[in-house]
Design a protein around this motif. Structure first.
Motif, PDB file in Angstrom:
ATOM      1  N   VAL A 161      50.381  54.696  40.213  1.00 12.42           N
ATOM      2  CA  VAL A 161      51.466  53.889  40.764  1.00 12.42           C
ATOM      3  C   VAL A 161      51.025  53.242  42.074  1.00 12.42           C
ATOM      4  O   VAL A 161      51.285  52.058  42.324  1.00 12.42           O
ATOM      5  N   GLU A 162      50.326  54.011  42.912  1.00  7.42           N
ATOM      6  CA  GLU A 162      49.892  53.477  44.210  1.00  7.42           C
ATOM      7  C   GLU A 162      48.892  52.342  44.036  1.00  7.42           C
ATOM      8  O   GLU A 162      48.956  51.327  44.740  1.00  7.42           O
ATOM      9  N   ASP A 163      47.942  52.490  43.095  1.00 11.81           N
ATOM     10  CA  ASP A 163      46.963  51.429  42.854  1.00 11.81           C
ATOM     11  C   ASP A 163      47.641  50.174  42.310  1.00 11.81           C
ATOM     12  O   ASP A 163      47.267  49.049  42.665  1.00 11.81           O
ATOM     13  N   ALA A 164      48.626  50.369  41.432  1.00 13.43           N
ATOM     14  CA  ALA A 164      49.349  49.217  40.897  1.00 13.43           C
ATOM     15  C   ALA A 164      50.148  48.525  42.000  1.00 13.43           C
ATOM     16  O   ALA A 164      50.279  47.294  42.014  1.00 13.43           O
ATOM     17  N   PRO A 189      48.617  42.666  43.283  1.00  9.74           N
ATOM     18  CA  PRO A 189      49.578  43.665  43.760  1.00  9.74           C
ATOM     19  C   PRO A 189      50.850  43.645  42.918  1.00  9.74           C
ATOM     20  O   PRO A 189      51.343  42.578  42.547  1.00  9.74           O
ATOM     21  N   GLY A 190      51.353  44.823  42.577  1.00  6.39           N
ATOM     22  CA  GLY A 190      52.621  44.909  41.864  1.00  6.39           C
ATOM     23  C   GLY A 190      52.528  44.746  40.366  1.00  6.39           C
ATOM     24  O   GLY A 190      53.532  44.419  39.734  1.00  6.39           O
ATOM     25  N   VAL A 191      51.354  44.972  39.777  1.00  7.20           N
ATOM     26  CA  VAL A 191      51.285  44.895  38.314  1.00  7.20           C
ATOM     27  C   VAL A 191      52.134  46.013  37.719  1.00  7.20           C
ATOM     28  O   VAL A 191      52.301  47.077  38.322  1.00  7.20           O
ATOM     29  N   THR A 255      57.731  56.218  49.265  1.00  6.36           N
ATOM     30  CA  THR A 255      57.666  55.010  48.445  1.00  6.36           C
ATOM     31  C   THR A 255      56.201  54.801  48.055  1.00  6.36           C
ATOM     32  O   THR A 255      55.305  55.379  48.682  1.00  6.36           O
ATOM     33  N   PRO A 256      55.916  53.985  47.042  1.00  6.26           N
ATOM     34  CA  PRO A 256      54.516  53.738  46.686  1.00  6.26           C
ATOM     35  C   PRO A 256      53.697  53.134  47.818  1.00  6.26           C
ATOM     36  O   PRO A 256      52.480  53.274  47.862  1.00  6.26           O
ATOM     37  N   PRO A 284      54.657  39.058  43.525  1.00  8.75           N
ATOM     38  CA  PRO A 284      54.186  37.891  44.280  1.00  8.75           C
ATOM     39  C   PRO A 284      54.869  36.596  43.876  1.00  8.75           C
ATOM     40  O   PRO A 284      54.888  35.641  44.646  1.00  8.75           O
ATOM     41  N   ARG A 285      55.444  36.550  42.657  1.00 14.23           N
ATOM     42  CA  ARG A 285      56.056  35.309  42.177  1.00 14.23           C
ATOM     43  C   ARG A 285      57.585  35.374  42.121  1.00 14.23           C
ATOM     44  O   ARG A 285      58.218  34.480  41.570  1.00 14.23           O
TER      45      ARG A 285
END
Length: 326
Positions: A161-164, A189-191, A255-256, A284-285
């Motif tokens: 989760v942190e890497d995503a 970021p945020g995948v 939080t992540p 990001p979008r």
């Protein structure tokens, strides 16, 4: 492999055109972004449209049934050209099905008779038909050569989760029929679960001068001991003491991206959810997800003498009955 279009629409492979149309309308109403506010709704709606555009046309559907997800890369006169190159007549190749990873396929002849055992490379097969010898009709080397772009391939990309949440550069090693290959991947970021990252030109080889396909890395979020993801929203359990729940308090919540602060309202019981806007997975979008902290009231596993006195006094003086219907 991409999701099967029949699975996307929720119909069987033998479904009628009317059943396909009804299934699409039902799913489209449910997942239209103007109606469904889930962060994944737009991507799901596009997937439905893609599936319906293929299966609603009988000719396109027939090609999809025969060639699978690579049907767009196969020339419409593929069977005629391959059959001619193989000598014509009843011995021509009739179709193929996937037979493992690495873009390898298994060809079938006639009514499904297996040809070639362990699978055949496109390049090897068509090179034998059309390359380096007489082409169709004895027209000379290379005549009628079939060029087919390389197949797109897909592999899973496991992330915490942190890497995503953070994204960034990652080195990914994948095993294939030709051995291991290592790629440098830029993870946005945020995948989120199921999102695909495209590596252009890193898929299956094309035949002749045709370009290679693309490699898609499908994100798989690994189970986390603390966080649970729902699209871009993050859920976490928030332990609080009985006095914090009763009197209210400002407490830290993980939080992540680190630690945030949340205010526990007075009189909070277990199960109450507190929303931290924008503290979920970044987008990001668009709009970042939220974090939902679910309160869980925890009691001390053992009590000191003074703690026991205070709880006993509270028990004698309080009129609160948690089992009374309210």
């Amino acid at each position: 492999m991409a999701r099967d279009y029949y699975e996307v629409l929720g119909v069987s492979r033998g479904a009628s055109q009317d059943e396909i149309q009804q299934a699409f309308r039902k799913q489209a109403r449910r997942h239209h972004p103007d109606v469904n506010k889930d962060p994944n709704a737009e991507e799901r709606f596009k997937e439905l449209n893609d599936a319906y555009s293929v299966l609603s046309d009988p000719g396109t559907r027939a090609r999809y049934d025969r060639f699978g997800e690579d049907f767009r890369k196969i020339p419409e006169d593929w069977e005629e050209r391959v059959g001619t190159g193989a000598g014509g007549g009843g011995g021509g190749f009739r179709g193929w099905t996937t037979a493992g990873d690495g873009g390898r396929v298994r060809f079938t002849r006639g009514f499904g008779e297996d040809v070639g055992g362990g699978g055949v490379d496109f390049e090897d097969l068509f090179g034998a038909f059309f390359g380096g010898g007489a082409g169709p009709g004895g027209a000379g080397p290379g005549a009628g050569r079939v060029t087919i772009p390389g197949a797109d391939q897909e592999a899973e990309l496991p992330l915490t989760v942190e890497d995503a949440y953070r994204g960034g550069r990652r080195s990914v090693t994948l095993a294939g029929p030709s051995g291991q290959r290592t790629f440098e991947v830029n993870v946005p970021p945020g995948v989120i679960e199921g999102q695909r990252i495209r590596l252009a030109g890193q898929g299956g080889r094309g035949t002749g001068d045709a370009p290679a396909g693309d490699l898609y890395l499908r994100v798989r979020i690994q189970p986390h001991p603390r966080f649970r993801l729902d699209g871009r929203n993050v859920h976490v359990t928030l332990p609080v003491s009985p006095w914090e729940a009763a009197l209210g308090a400002t407490v830290p919540v993980p939080t992540p991206g680190g630690t945030a602060k949340v205010t526990v309202p007075p009189g909070s019981s277990s199960g109450r959810r507190l929303r931290l806007r924008g503290e979920g997975m970044p987008d990001p979008r668009g709009t970042d997800g939220d974090l939902y902290a679910e309160i869980r009231v925890m009691v001390p596993p053992s009590l000191g003498d003074r703690e026991r006195e205070l709880f006993e006094e509270l028990g004698r003086t309080s009129a609160f009955d948690p089992r009374r219907e309210r």
